[in-house]
Design a protein around this motif. Structure first.
Motif, PDB file in Angstrom:
ATOM      1  N   GLY A  86      -5.086  -3.692  31.558  1.00  0.00           N
ATOM      2  CA  GLY A  86      -6.613  -4.179  31.939  1.00  0.00           C
ATOM      3  C   GLY A  86      -7.657  -3.117  31.205  1.00  0.00           C
ATOM      4  O   GLY A  86      -8.483  -3.512  30.786  1.00  0.00           O
ATOM      5  N   ARG A  87      -7.230  -1.819  31.264  1.00  0.00           N
ATOM      6  CA  ARG A  87      -7.894  -0.835  30.669  1.00  0.00           C
ATOM      7  C   ARG A  87      -8.153  -0.905  29.419  1.00  0.00           C
ATOM      8  O   ARG A  87      -9.306  -0.813  28.872  1.00  0.00           O
ATOM      9  N   TYR A  88      -6.996  -1.251  28.672  1.00  0.00           N
ATOM     10  CA  TYR A  88      -7.128  -1.511  26.972  1.00  0.00           C
ATOM     11  C   TYR A  88      -7.840  -2.895  26.917  1.00  0.00           C
ATOM     12  O   TYR A  88      -8.603  -2.683  25.776  1.00  0.00           O
ATOM     13  N   TYR A  89      -7.663  -4.101  27.417  1.00  0.00           N
ATOM     14  CA  TYR A  89      -8.367  -4.983  27.075  1.00  0.00           C
ATOM     15  C   TYR A  89      -9.909  -4.848  27.166  1.00  0.00           C
ATOM     16  O   TYR A  89     -10.832  -5.453  26.642  1.00  0.00           O
ATOM     17  N   ARG A  90     -10.225  -4.171  28.561  1.00  0.00           N
ATOM     18  CA  ARG A  90     -11.747  -3.985  28.621  1.00  0.00           C
ATOM     19  C   ARG A  90     -12.361  -3.277  27.798  1.00  0.00           C
ATOM     20  O   ARG A  90     -13.320  -3.309  27.310  1.00  0.00           O
ATOM     21  N   ASN A  91     -11.907  -2.065  27.592  1.00  0.00           N
ATOM     22  CA  ASN A  91     -12.422  -0.864  26.680  1.00  0.00           C
ATOM     23  C   ASN A  91     -12.489  -1.225  25.327  1.00  0.00           C
ATOM     24  O   ASN A  91     -13.564  -1.441  24.696  1.00  0.00           O
ATOM     25  N   ASN A  92     -11.193  -1.937  24.805  1.00  0.00           N
ATOM     26  CA  ASN A  92     -11.217  -2.099  23.341  1.00  0.00           C
ATOM     27  C   ASN A  92     -11.949  -3.610  23.052  1.00  0.00           C
ATOM     28  O   ASN A  92     -12.646  -3.396  22.197  1.00  0.00           O
ATOM     29  N   VAL A  93     -11.385  -4.279  23.806  1.00  0.00           N
ATOM     30  CA  VAL A  93     -11.869  -5.854  23.445  1.00  0.00           C
ATOM     31  C   VAL A  93     -13.390  -5.949  23.761  1.00  0.00           C
ATOM     32  O   VAL A  93     -14.249  -6.433  22.992  1.00  0.00           O
ATOM     33  N   SER A  96     -15.819  -4.051  21.793  1.00  0.00           N
ATOM     34  CA  SER A  96     -16.201  -4.285  20.199  1.00  0.00           C
ATOM     35  C   SER A  96     -16.869  -5.669  20.251  1.00  0.00           C
ATOM     36  O   SER A  96     -17.712  -5.798  19.439  1.00  0.00           O
ATOM     37  N   LEU A  97     -16.655  -6.213  21.461  1.00  0.00           N
ATOM     38  CA  LEU A  97     -17.233  -7.601  21.332  1.00  0.00           C
ATOM     39  C   LEU A  97     -18.824  -7.362  21.514  1.00  0.00           C
ATOM     40  O   LEU A  97     -19.823  -7.891  20.856  1.00  0.00           O
ATOM     41  N   ASN A  98     -19.249  -6.212  22.466  1.00  0.00           N
ATOM     42  CA  ASN A  98     -20.710  -5.917  22.711  1.00  0.00           C
ATOM     43  C   ASN A  98     -21.088  -5.381  21.419  1.00  0.00           C
ATOM     44  O   ASN A  98     -22.234  -5.353  21.117  1.00  0.00           O
ATOM     45  N   LEU A  99     -20.359  -4.583  20.592  1.00  0.00           N
ATOM     46  CA  LEU A  99     -20.785  -3.941  19.456  1.00  0.00           C
ATOM     47  C   LEU A  99     -21.190  -4.887  18.261  1.00  0.00           C
ATOM     48  O   LEU A  99     -22.154  -4.816  17.654  1.00  0.00           O
ATOM     49  N   GLN A 149      -9.326 -10.823  14.883  1.00  0.00           N
ATOM     50  CA  GLN A 149      -9.835 -12.131  15.138  1.00  0.00           C
ATOM     51  C   GLN A 149     -11.375 -12.375  15.445  1.00  0.00           C
ATOM     52  O   GLN A 149     -11.963 -13.171  14.687  1.00  0.00           O
ATOM     53  N   THR A 150     -11.797 -11.503  16.597  1.00  0.00           N
ATOM     54  CA  THR A 150     -13.079 -11.546  16.613  1.00  0.00           C
ATOM     55  C   THR A 150     -14.113 -11.286  15.425  1.00  0.00           C
ATOM     56  O   THR A 150     -14.942 -11.939  15.220  1.00  0.00           O
ATOM     57  N   ILE A 151     -13.538 -10.131  14.807  1.00  0.00           N
ATOM     58  CA  ILE A 151     -14.321  -9.662  13.542  1.00  0.00           C
ATOM     59  C   ILE A 151     -14.283 -10.979  12.388  1.00  0.00           C
ATOM     60  O   ILE A 151     -15.409 -11.225  11.882  1.00  0.00           O
TER      61      ILE A 151
END
Ligand code: UFG
Length: 328
Positions: A86-93, A96-99, A149-151
């Motif tokens: 969860g820590r990885y999906y929240r922080n990384n994904v 990045s979406l916010n960025l 993929q989001t990028i």
């Protein structure tokens, strides 16, 4: 150019910051300093920003007009990601979406993203080309693949341009020892071998000796952090050229040569003149047996050439840097 470096207080980001600054670019580092180090921001300016904090991120984009973003900020440990997905999906994904949302809102259309060899999962061929099947075997790799993929989707929807670098194993340090690797806790092989050499109270655990590799230990492609930084300079220059809106190009960054854990230990003994104490340990979950890059596409399309492809040189620079740190 004015370039935003998320995670620029970290290991790879700080080397890129030094290189970009030396080439006359203006840099702004956005880092939450959770794992990065204030003292690593020796070039450009530091804005203490967490990518999960959208309001502060917006303020930064309102105040500065960036030509491009290099997105290094992430949690990076395979083992930790298996224990705390969860820590990885929240922080990384989510970060990045916010960025990407802020980039779109403020009209910044160029991004370089730090992806990883971990997106390939279990390799079917070696060395790995970029079009190899994707299939991460740990949440860290999945988080990076989701961001890739989001990028891609942001590029095609909003006409943004991206370069995605899939790093193999970043290692070494700035030859002038102005920055280097300093993770807390440290999980990476080369600094851990060097720490075990310096501190006889420590030993180096070899995670798994029963892999399907020549000596049973995992094989990795170690790439000098300055050569990684150099790929970013070429990448951002290519994004400044006209055309390519709506596309995301992907490049592996590695030396194309694999070394086993035991070979790294032997090379370290050659460089330092000392052998660390070694213990056999069980496999670490999430580890692939062998990850070796084909970087032919990067060489062909961007003209990249590694300056420090030899493992011994990489370890020499890591050793020189390690000795600037207290023994632990
Ligand atoms: N290893 C040990 N003992 C240790 C530490 C590591 O035996 O104390 C082994 C690992 O099991 C692995 C190899 O050394 O086989 C390299 O491990 P690292 O932790 O240094 O690096 P990883 O290969 O796990 O991960 C790195 C980056 C990731 C990236 C990955 C892609 O940290 O971001 O490379 O290859 F995804």
């Amino acid at each position: 150019m004015k370039i935003l470096l998320t995670g620029g207080a970290g290991y790879i980001g700080s080397h890129a910051n030094k290189l970009l600054s030396s080439r006359g670019h203006e840099t702004v580092v956005a880092d939450n300093l959770g794992r990065g180090h204030r003292e690593a921001v020796r070039w450009g300016r530091l804005a203490q920003v967490d990518l999960l904090d959208e309001a502060t991120l917006d303020k930064l984009f309102e105040a500065e007009k960036f030509d491009a973003v290099m997105h290094f900020a992430a949690l990076i440990f395979v083992g930790e990601s298996v224990k705390h997905p969860g820590r990885y999906y929240r922080n990384n994904v989510q970060g990045s979406l916010n960025l990407l949302r802020a980039m779109r809102k403020y009209g910044v259309g160029r991004i370089i993203f730090s992806s990883t060899a971990a997106v390939y999962g279990t390799p079917e061929t070696s060395p790995l080309p970029e079009d190899h099947t994707l299939g991460p075997i740990n949440p860290y790799g999945w988080s990076k693949l989701m961001i890739e993929q989001t990028i891609r989707d942001f590029c095609s929807a909003y006409g943004m341009k991206a370069v995605i670098f899939r790093y193999f194993n970043a290692a070494g340090a700035d030859p002038e020892r102005e920055t280097g690797e300093k993770h807390d806790p440290e999980n990476h092989l080369i600094p851990l071998v060097l720490k075990a050499v310096r501190n006889p109270a420590r030993s180096l655990k070899i995670f798994g000796s029963d892999y399907d590799t020549p000596d049973g230990t995992c094989v990795r492609d170690y790439i000098h952090v300055c050569d990684l930084a150099a790929s970013h300079l070429l990448g951002v220059e290519s994004l400044m050229e006209p055309g390519g809106e709506g596309t995301a190009r992907v490049y592996n960054v590695g030396n194309g040569e694999g070394f086993s854990v035991r070979e790294v230990i032997e090379a370290t003994a050659k460089v330092t003149g000392k052998k660390p104490r070694v213990e056999q340990a069980p496999r670490r979950s999430g580890d692939a047996a062998r990850l070796v890059a084909s970087s032919e596409k990067l060489k062909r399309e961007l003209g990249w050439r590694p300056e420090y492809p030899e493992l011994v040189k990489i370890i020499e620079h890591a050793w020189a840097w390690e000795q600037t740190l207290p023994v632990d």
